[in-house]
Scaffold this active site. Structure first.
Site, mmCIF file in Angstrom:
data_model
loop_
_atom_site.group_PDB
_atom_site.id
_atom_site.type_symbol
_atom_site.label_atom_id
_atom_site.label_comp_id
_atom_site.label_asym_id
_atom_site.label_seq_id
_atom_site.Cartn_x
_atom_site.Cartn_y
_atom_site.Cartn_z
ATOM 1 N NE ARG A 35 -4.118 1.654 1.974
ATOM 2 C CZ ARG A 35 -4.662 2.802 2.753
ATOM 3 N NH1 ARG A 35 -3.378 2.958 3.818
ATOM 4 N NH2 ARG A 35 -5.430 3.668 2.616
ATOM 5 C CB ILE A 59 -5.822 6.386 -0.795
ATOM 6 C CG1 ILE A 59 -5.975 4.816 -0.803
ATOM 7 C CG2 ILE A 59 -5.322 6.997 0.255
ATOM 8 C CD1 ILE A 59 -4.732 4.388 -1.101
ATOM 9 C CB SER A 60 -11.174 4.045 0.302
ATOM 10 O OG SER A 60 -11.858 4.744 -0.458
ATOM 11 C CB SER A 61 -10.444 3.338 5.527
ATOM 12 O OG SER A 61 -10.020 2.126 6.227
#
Length: 210
Positions: A35, A59-61
């Site tokens: 990530r 950027i989403s969790s």
């Protein structure tokens, strides 16, 4: 991927698995996706927090990414269309599950950066297109799965038309000023089953290029 990166990815997958039940394939996809290449703040890359990225986007969790991925049920399907590539992390996860991922991004800077990231990672089954995702991508339709990584009051009808019969579309849908992960199963051209899941937080779905 280095040993340290592998350890961090596995810890992230384990932390997500403590919150929700993951399929083995989704768990492995998270373990195999570094990530840190997709975020600006590397120190926060393996937390469950959403992260700011270029273009005033987020950027989403990784927990939300996992929930969206599980709802999509895309393991071993032929093709997936993603609307809203953003950093590319969600598409990277999908690339470990589906044979081909077609990801659209309306912000040129994000689309170009995502392409470079996939080149660095050697990911060859993700195709990123800089364009207005609300129109879909008819060239490769119909799709087994469609995922919207941006929130809307309703899904554009053109996207439903590009979904195969029996296909699944997952989107953050706004209801009563809250967003919910919503799954649609297309039983026929005019018959859709709707299933509502957890609350979520996404940037809004917008028209045009930026």
């Amino acid at each position: 991927m280095t040993n340290l990166q592998s350890i961090k990815c596995k810890r992230l997958a384990d932390e997500i698995a403590d919150e929700i039940e993951l399929t083995p394939a989704v768990y492995n996809a998270i373990c195999e996706t570094q990530r840190e290449i997709f975020v600006q703040n590397v120190a926060q890359a393996y937390t469950l927090n959403a992260q700011p990225i270029a273009g005033n986007q987020w950027i989403s969790s990784p927990l939300t990414v996992a929930k969206m991925t599980l709802a999509l049920e895309c393991e071993d399907v032929d093709n997936v269309l993603e609307i809203g590539c953003g950093s590319g992390y969600q598409a990277a996860i999908l690339s470990k599950l589906a044979h081909r991922v077609f990801s659209m991004e309306r912000i040129g800077e994000l689309a170009n950066t995502a392409k470079k990231r996939f080149e660095i990672l050697g990911t060859r089954n993700v195709i990123v297109r800089y364009d207005d995702g609300t129109n879909g991508w008819s060239s490769y339709a119909p799709y087994d799965r469609i995922l919207l990584s941006a929130a809307s009051m309703q899904v554009p009808q053109v996207l439903f038309k590009q979904l195969k019969i029996g296909g699944i579309l997952v989107a953050p849908i706004v209801k009563n000023n809250k967003q919910y992960i919503t799954k649609y199963i297309k039983h026929s051209e005019n018959d859709y089953e709707e299933i509502c899941f957890d609350e979520c937080a996404f940037v809004p779905l917008l028209n045009g290029r930026a």
